[in-house]
Design an enzyme around this catalytic site. Structure first.
Site, PDB file in Angstrom:
ATOM      1  N   ASP A  58     -66.345 -29.851-115.737  1.00  0.00           N
ATOM      2  CA  ASP A  58     -67.601 -30.012-116.480  1.00  0.00           C
ATOM      3  C   ASP A  58     -67.299 -30.378-117.931  1.00  0.00           C
ATOM      4  OD1 ASP A  58     -70.292 -29.988-117.008  1.00  0.00           O
ATOM      5  OD2 ASP A  58     -70.632 -27.909-116.429  1.00  0.00           O
ATOM      6  N   ASP A  59     -67.796 -31.537-118.369  1.00  0.00           N
ATOM      7  CA  ASP A  59     -67.630 -31.983-119.762  1.00  0.00           C
ATOM      8  C   ASP A  59     -66.160 -32.250-120.116  1.00  0.00           C
ATOM      9  OD1 ASP A  59     -70.326 -31.339-119.781  1.00  0.00           O
ATOM     10  OD2 ASP A  59     -70.276 -30.372-121.738  1.00  0.00           O
ATOM     11  N   CYS A  97     -75.008 -33.815-117.651  1.00  0.00           N
ATOM     12  CA  CYS A  97     -74.579 -33.211-116.387  1.00  0.00           C
ATOM     13  C   CYS A  97     -75.458 -33.591-115.200  1.00  0.00           C
ATOM     14  CB  CYS A  97     -74.550 -31.687-116.528  1.00  0.00           C
ATOM     15  SG  CYS A  97     -73.494 -31.074-117.850  1.00  0.00           S
ATOM     16  N   HIS A 151     -76.036 -30.217-110.337  1.00  0.00           N
ATOM     17  CA  HIS A 151     -76.558 -29.461-111.463  1.00  0.00           C
ATOM     18  C   HIS A 151     -77.599 -28.490-110.931  1.00  0.00           C
ATOM     19  CE1 HIS A 151     -77.109 -28.823-115.761  1.00  0.00           C
ATOM     20  NE2 HIS A 151     -78.391 -28.687-115.510  1.00  0.00           N
ATOM     21  N   ASP A 347     -67.863 -34.801-114.695  1.00  0.00           N
ATOM     22  CA  ASP A 347     -69.181 -35.441-114.714  1.00  0.00           C
ATOM     23  C   ASP A 347     -69.354 -36.399-115.894  1.00  0.00           C
ATOM     24  OD1 ASP A 347     -69.236 -33.336-116.529  1.00  0.00           O
ATOM     25  OD2 ASP A 347     -71.044 -32.402-115.724  1.00  0.00           O
TER      26      ASP A 347
END
Length: 560
Positions: A58-59, A97, A151, A347
């Site tokens: 994530d990120d 996201c 998500h 993502d």
């Protein structure tokens, strides 16, 4: 006959007996021919069919050793990369996201999912699009989700798209609910909801963290899945390095503060259009950032605090790498590495002070570029011999970490939407058809391209994809409090961006949210960056007369 009663039965059975009971009944039911092939998937495994382990961070930008980052310690992901085909230039379709995950899991662009925020479910808002896990489920795979894959919330119907996409209800760590809890120790001795948040895990609620719980659950599932006859897709979504930057405090030891540099371009570029700037409002809501009393929207973060953010982001990446290492080690221990494809990606990226920006919410490379690698047993690496370890766990603190180059780095441009058709080709499954120009009523199709060809070691780049696209919405021409994450009703401008080998070109155009239509004749601003001389995308050449022809050609490509 509908498969809903069957899915409901398996869901209730899972809550009572767990995954082992589900697998037992799948096997018995199939063995006695009780599954109507026209009504429900055939769960009998076809000989030789590969499993899939799909890991999503994530990120996560390309701040990994295998991508040449000189600071970040990511030995376990690097080890995976050394036995994989790694794509150097892979891009998300929107740096947020929910829209990104929905896009690559349906293989449709955000304009087709009609999701630009976190306020709608694509099956209601746009069309009943078949997802990647749903398609594998239709092909006889047992599909399981751990952690953050879709998500959460309305974006996936508050169910992670179960039962469409998953064979059993997805697993979410119980400690997710403490994401924004005041557990970060401040210099005042009090607990705060900070951005920078190294913690003593034993002092955390339930004495653990979400990604640790996800790894434990994924390993438990691998042990159960080892003896099954049906192929599986196990998707594992890790929360880090998403903010808050909460991670076990010992990972700070890997990154002495005096060794952490600022971003190479920490100033806001003078020719950056105001509409392109993201004012990182989510960071501003954290207690430690609020204490800095920064002016909005351009007030810079003090250098010493920039170093703290970068240090903690890198530490969070190493913490996540440790979880990936434990998971891959378990794949080895269960002797599944010889028949399981491993995909690792994220993502979208995250700005770490470049252009004076933080977080995602933009079309820049640092926000849209992601790691992407495929390990395919016998193709990207030789099949392991009996007893051979493919992915032994590497401890960043005690093991001697050596640099492991990627098995093969491809510099072709790819999009995350390409995941769906690529995996289908690798698995030798029927390819989803290419979407027609308007595909809202087409359940199964792809707007991506299979890049499986590039998994062949001697594949040439003659047919490579030259252009990739991303987009980001804005409510207004100048930064305001909802610029980073405008609700659909507030979107009045859309930034469409095209990335090719030499350039990134972006047009910010008028957008009608009620009709989901862009007006390319109403250009609010433009950006053009020449990567050969400006890899950081700092010198906007949009209004430079010498590049007028380039602007004209790339603008035409955006409109197609």
């Amino acid at each position: 006959m509908s498969d809903w009663p069957l899915l409901l039965f398996f869901s209730r059975m899972n809550s009572k007996w767990g995954i082992g009971g589900v697998l037992m009944v799948f096997t018995c039911w199939a063995a006695y021919g009780q599954l109507d092939p026209n009504a429900a998937p055939d769960f009998v495994r076809k000989k030789g069919k590969m499993n899939v382990l799909f890991i999503i961070a994530d990120d996560l930008r390309t701040s990994l050793g295998c991508y040449g980052d000189p600071i970040v310690k990511s030995p376990n992901i690097d080890q995976l990369a050394s036995k994989s085909i790694v794509f150097k230039n892979a891009f998300a379709q929107q740096a947020l996201c929910g829209p990104s995950r929905t896009s690559f899991l349906t293989s449709r662009r955000p304009d087709t999912t009609r999701l630009f925020d976190h306020s709608s479910y694509w099956r209601v808002q746009a069309g009943n699009y078949t997802t990647l896990p749903q398609y594998l489920k239709m092909q006889g795979y047992l599909t399981l989700s751990v952690g953050k894959v879709f998500h959460p919330g309305i974006v996936s119907n508050h169910t992670d798209d179960y039962p469409y996409s998953w064979s059993i209800p997805p697993f979410h760590p119980s400690t997710e609910k403490y994401k924004n809890a005041k557990v970060c120790k401040g210099p005042d001795g009090q607990k705060h909801a900070n951005l920078v948040c190294p913690v003593d895990v034993e002092e955390m609620p339930e004495h653990t963290l979400p990604d640790i719980q996800s790894t434990e659950e994924a390993i438990r599932l691998l042990k159960k899945l080892k003896g099954t006859e049906n192929p599986f897709l196990l998707a594992v979504g890790y929360h880090k390095p998403h903010i808050p930057l909460k991670y076990p405090q010992e990972f700070l030891k890997l990154y002495p503060r005096d060794k952490i540099p600022l971003a190479p371009d920490p100033k806001i570029p003078p020719k950056l259009p105001p509409v392109a700037y993201n004012p990182w409002t989510d960071l501003r809501k954290r207690d430690d950032v609020m204490a800095l009393n920064l002016s909005f929207p351009y007030g810079p973060i003090p250098d010493d605090f920039q170093v703290l953010i970068r240090q903690s982001y890198f530490a969070a990446v190493s913490y996540m790498d440790t979880q990936v290492g434990q998971l891959l080690n378990a794949l080895d221990e269960q002797e599944l590495a010889n028949n399981t494809i491993v995909i690792f990606t994220a993502d979208h990226g995250w700005s770490l002070g470049e252009h004076g920006e933080w977080a995602k919410y933009s079309n820049f490379d640092v926000a849209t570029r992601v790691p992407l690698m495929f390990y395919v047993p016998g193709k990207t690496a030789a099949f392991p011999h009996p007893g051979q370890r493919m992915f032994p766990f590497i401890n960043s603190f005690t093991d001697k970490v050596r640099s492991l180059p990627p098995g093969l780095m491809r510099d072709v441009n790819v999009e995350l939407m390409d995941l769906f058709p690529t995996l289908c080709e690798i698995l030798n499954l029927p390819q989803p058809p290419v979407c027609p120009p308007s595909s809202f009523r087409v359940d199964l199709c792809t707007e991506g391209n299979s890049v499986a060809y590039y998994l062949i070691p001697n594949a040439s780049s003659r047919n490579r994809q030259l252009f990739v696209y991303s987009q980001y919405p804005r409510p207004a021409d100048k930064p305001q409090m909802n610029s980073d994450l405008p609700l659909l009703k507030d979107i009045h401008i859309m930034g469409y961006s095209i990335r090719c080998d030499g350039y990134r070109y972006t047009e910010w155009v008028g957008y009608n949210a009620s009709t989901f239509s862009a007006n390319f004749s109403a250009i609010h601003a433009g950006e053009l960056y020449l990567h050969k001389t400006d890899p950081g995308e700092d010198n906007n050449l949009y209004n430079n007369i010498a590049f007028a022809e380039v602007v004209q050609k790339l603008s035409a490509l955006l409109k197609k």
